[in-house]
Design a protein around this motif. Structure first.
Motif, mmCIF file in Angstrom:
data_model
loop_
_atom_site.group_PDB
_atom_site.id
_atom_site.type_symbol
_atom_site.label_atom_id
_atom_site.label_comp_id
_atom_site.label_asym_id
_atom_site.label_seq_id
_atom_site.Cartn_x
_atom_site.Cartn_y
_atom_site.Cartn_z
ATOM 1 N N SER A 121 0.871 -1.544 -0.185
ATOM 2 C CA SER A 121 -0.313 -0.016 -0.448
ATOM 3 C C SER A 121 0.798 1.058 0.023
ATOM 4 C CB SER A 121 -0.712 -0.150 1.039
ATOM 5 O OG SER A 121 -1.738 1.254 1.146
ATOM 6 N N GLU A 122 1.941 1.043 0.451
ATOM 7 C CA GLU A 122 2.519 2.694 0.773
ATOM 8 C C GLU A 122 3.451 2.716 -0.555
ATOM 9 O OE1 GLU A 122 5.447 1.830 3.715
ATOM 10 O OE2 GLU A 122 3.824 1.942 5.636
ATOM 11 N N ARG A 123 3.878 1.815 -0.614
ATOM 12 C CA ARG A 123 4.255 1.692 -2.583
ATOM 13 C C ARG A 123 3.370 2.197 -3.332
ATOM 14 N NH1 ARG A 123 7.968 2.747 -5.330
ATOM 15 N NH2 ARG A 123 8.959 1.584 -6.688
ATOM 16 N N MET A 124 2.308 1.559 -3.193
ATOM 17 C CA MET A 124 1.117 1.961 -4.126
ATOM 18 C C MET A 124 1.252 3.549 -4.608
ATOM 19 S SD MET A 124 -2.229 0.316 -5.287
ATOM 20 C CE MET A 124 -3.046 0.602 -7.195
ATOM 21 N N ASP A 125 0.972 4.270 -2.890
ATOM 22 C CA ASP A 125 0.935 5.240 -2.862
ATOM 23 C C ASP A 125 2.165 6.649 -3.612
ATOM 24 O OD1 ASP A 125 -1.246 5.400 -1.482
ATOM 25 O OD2 ASP A 125 -0.540 5.663 0.594
ATOM 26 N N GLU A 126 3.286 5.633 -3.670
ATOM 27 C CA GLU A 126 4.401 6.009 -4.401
ATOM 28 C C GLU A 126 4.347 6.435 -5.639
ATOM 29 O OE1 GLU A 126 7.885 5.226 -0.788
ATOM 30 O OE2 GLU A 126 7.469 4.363 -2.672
ATOM 31 N N VAL A 127 3.503 5.578 -6.019
ATOM 32 C CA VAL A 127 3.903 5.262 -7.448
ATOM 33 C C VAL A 127 2.505 5.428 -8.345
ATOM 34 C CG1 VAL A 127 3.878 3.050 -9.473
ATOM 35 C CG2 VAL A 127 5.276 3.144 -7.335
ATOM 36 N N ASP A 128 1.799 5.157 -7.799
ATOM 37 C CA ASP A 128 0.449 6.080 -8.476
ATOM 38 C C ASP A 128 -0.110 7.656 -8.315
ATOM 39 O OD1 ASP A 128 -2.572 6.292 -9.338
ATOM 40 O OD2 ASP A 128 -3.486 5.330 -7.617
ATOM 41 N N GLU A 129 0.842 8.273 -9.558
ATOM 42 C CA GLU A 129 1.293 10.025 -9.408
ATOM 43 C C GLU A 129 0.083 10.370 -9.934
ATOM 44 O OE1 GLU A 129 3.901 9.602 -12.925
ATOM 45 O OE2 GLU A 129 5.553 9.360 -11.043
ATOM 46 N N ASP A 130 -1.283 9.510 -10.562
ATOM 47 C CA ASP A 130 -2.050 10.041 -10.669
ATOM 48 C C ASP A 130 -3.205 10.306 -9.672
ATOM 49 O OD1 ASP A 130 -3.247 8.315 -11.516
ATOM 50 O OD2 ASP A 130 -3.530 7.898 -13.841
ATOM 51 N N GLU A 131 -2.942 9.198 -8.156
ATOM 52 C CA GLU A 131 -3.865 8.963 -7.166
ATOM 53 C C GLU A 131 -5.844 8.206 -7.752
ATOM 54 O OE1 GLU A 131 -4.631 12.380 -4.847
ATOM 55 O OE2 GLU A 131 -1.581 11.989 -4.597
ATOM 56 N N ASP A 132 -5.174 7.412 -8.992
ATOM 57 C CA ASP A 132 -6.423 6.915 -9.859
ATOM 58 C C ASP A 132 -7.488 6.057 -9.075
ATOM 59 O OD1 ASP A 132 -4.947 5.897 -10.970
ATOM 60 O OD2 ASP A 132 -5.639 5.414 -12.947
ATOM 61 N N GLY A 133 -5.959 5.570 -8.093
ATOM 62 C CA GLY A 133 -6.067 3.599 -7.520
ATOM 63 C C GLY A 133 -5.698 2.965 -8.455
ATOM 64 N N PHE A 134 -5.231 3.099 -9.632
ATOM 65 C CA PHE A 134 -4.043 2.480 -10.206
ATOM 66 C C PHE A 134 -2.852 2.602 -10.622
ATOM 67 C CE2 PHE A 134 -8.808 2.248 -11.317
ATOM 68 C CZ PHE A 134 -9.159 0.288 -10.921
ATOM 69 N N VAL A 135 -2.140 1.743 -10.902
ATOM 70 C CA VAL A 135 -0.259 1.786 -11.247
ATOM 71 C C VAL A 135 -0.265 1.396 -12.589
ATOM 72 C CG1 VAL A 135 1.739 1.447 -11.496
ATOM 73 C CG2 VAL A 135 -0.036 1.671 -9.354
ATOM 74 N N THR A 136 -0.441 2.413 -13.737
ATOM 75 C CA THR A 136 0.233 1.963 -15.150
ATOM 76 C C THR A 136 1.787 1.349 -14.673
ATOM 77 O OG1 THR A 136 0.693 3.941 -16.078
ATOM 78 C CG2 THR A 136 -1.750 3.649 -15.549
ATOM 79 N N TRP A 137 2.125 0.871 -16.539
ATOM 80 C CA TRP A 137 3.195 1.020 -16.327
ATOM 81 C C TRP A 137 4.331 2.300 -16.257
ATOM 82 C CZ3 TRP A 137 7.307 -2.801 -16.062
ATOM 83 C CH2 TRP A 137 8.364 -2.270 -16.147
ATOM 84 N N SER A 138 4.061 3.186 -17.637
ATOM 85 C CA SER A 138 4.465 4.056 -17.432
ATOM 86 C C SER A 138 4.464 4.699 -16.076
ATOM 87 C CB SER A 138 3.420 5.231 -18.318
ATOM 88 O OG SER A 138 3.661 4.528 -20.142
ATOM 89 N N GLU A 139 3.684 4.805 -15.412
ATOM 90 C CA GLU A 139 3.983 5.291 -14.365
ATOM 91 C C GLU A 139 5.104 4.514 -13.103
ATOM 92 O OE1 GLU A 139 -0.444 7.467 -12.325
ATOM 93 O OE2 GLU A 139 -0.162 5.003 -12.558
ATOM 94 N N TYR A 140 4.810 3.331 -13.326
ATOM 95 C CA TYR A 140 6.039 2.396 -12.495
ATOM 96 C C TYR A 140 7.817 2.680 -12.564
ATOM 97 C CZ TYR A 140 8.769 -0.938 -10.273
ATOM 98 O OH TYR A 140 9.962 -2.155 -10.233
ATOM 99 N N ILE A 141 7.492 3.025 -13.935
ATOM 100 C CA ILE A 141 8.980 2.935 -14.769
ATOM 101 C C ILE A 141 9.658 4.505 -14.248
ATOM 102 C CG2 ILE A 141 8.838 1.399 -16.716
ATOM 103 C CD1 ILE A 141 8.615 2.868 -18.732
#
Length: 334
Positions: A121-141
């Motif tokens: 959950s903490e990691r997802m908060d860091e990666v989910d740049e647009d804060e939509d509750g999902f992580v895309t490959w673009s956001e992750y890299i």
């Protein structure tokens, strides 16, 4: 820490110069630290520090939260015991005021599960740049590698970035495997599988293949003994063990893993290098029983656990009254 899903889920380990080291994918700084720690699995990260058992690992294994463990460390002993006793009532499944090994084991597995969810959950908060509750490959890299354009091949073209290239490729494989509905983005459950692939059965085939690829330096599809023990040249001066002694020590284990006695570890046999989350929990049960089972009856009474509350959940290392006195004295000096 470290280093969890549970039940029969498997955490794949590979031997690096004879010592077990987790095969983990590239999840920014926290994941890098796990690899450097030499843990048998991500969940095992932090279990030992400088060869000594790490008390923080014990506290998290009971509380199921890094944040809660840090809070308990600041509590006076009386409050720590009071809260611990509440946990014991939940841990004691048969209500006999004693904690059996199986009860403690089940509780620790529960804690590992909670720790993994907290970390993810903490990691997802860091990666989910647009804060939509999902992580895309673009956001992750973008967050992990600093690549703003998914089609940017600059990183992969640099010879000195070979390791980054491997990690990026492995992350992509794991991302795709975690994306169950194939919509190009990960929700919180899919992201948990991505960040902790060793703990999800559906992710195991990918992790096993990546483990084989990493150790199979000559790319022949199997792991020979030299690949199994790794390059010893840089290790001799540090551990004081000669190559001959090292080979003698690890040859029997290699033969044990080589089920079909071919002299090579094939893909199916690589799974024998696994170290499950249940094994880690069992190790922790042994440690806690060794620290608190004062009468040696292989049961932990509530009193025994509370007498050793600092082992289980921690509290102020010094007497709380002395701690307050020291604070008052410090304020007076100011």
């Amino acid at each position: 820490m470290l280093v969890w899903r549970l039940g029969t889920c498997i955490l794949v380990c590979v031997l690096v110069c004879g010592e077990a080291g987790a095969h983990t994918h590239h999840l920014h700084n926290a994941q890098k630290e796990r690899e450097a720690d030499g843990a048998r699995s991500p969940r095992d990260h932090g279990h030992y520090a400088d060869g000594q058992h790490n008390s923080e690992f014990d506290h998290e294994a009971i509380l199921g939260s890094t944040k809660d463990a840090e809070e308990y460390d600041q509590l006076p002993a009386s409050e720590s015991k009071r809260r611990l006793e509440i946990l014991l009532l939940k841990m004691d499944r048969n209500n006999d005021k004693q904690i059996e090994r199986r009860e403690l084991h089940s509780w620790i597995l529960r804690s590992f599960r909670m720790l993994s969810e907290e970390e993810s959950s903490e990691r997802m908060d860091e990666v989910d740049e647009d804060e939509d509750g999902f992580v895309t490959w673009s956001e992750y890299i973008s967050e992990t590698y600093g690549i703003t354009d998914p089609d940017d091949q600059q990183l992969l073209e640099k010879e000195d970035q070979a390791e980054e290239q491997r990690l990026l490729r492995e992350d992509r494989q794991l991302f795709n495997a975690a994306d169950k509905n194939i919509d190009g983005r990960l929700d919180d459950k899919e992201f948990l599988a991505f960040t902790h692939p060793e703990e999800h059965p559906d992710m195991l085939p990918v992790v096993l293949q990546q483990t084989l690829d990493e150790k199979d330096t000559n790319n022949d599809g199997v792991i020979d003994f030299q690949e199994y023990i790794g390059d010893r040249e840089s290790e001799d001066e540090d551990d004081g063990i000669s190559n001959r002694e090292f080979v003698r020590k690890h040859k029997p284990k290699f033969k044990e893993l080589d089920i079909n006695k071919s002299g090579l570890l094939e893909k199916e046999e690589v799974g024998s290098l696994a170290y499950s989350i249940k094994d880690i929990a069992e190790d922790e049960v042994d440690h806690l029983f060794g620290a608190a089972d004062d009468d040696g009856d292989d049961l932990l009474s509530f009193l025994e656990i509370l007498d050793h509350h600092d082992v289980f959940v921690g509290s102020e290392a010094t007497d709380y009254g002395d701690h307050l006195h020291n604070l008052d004295r410090f304020e007076d000096e100011l």
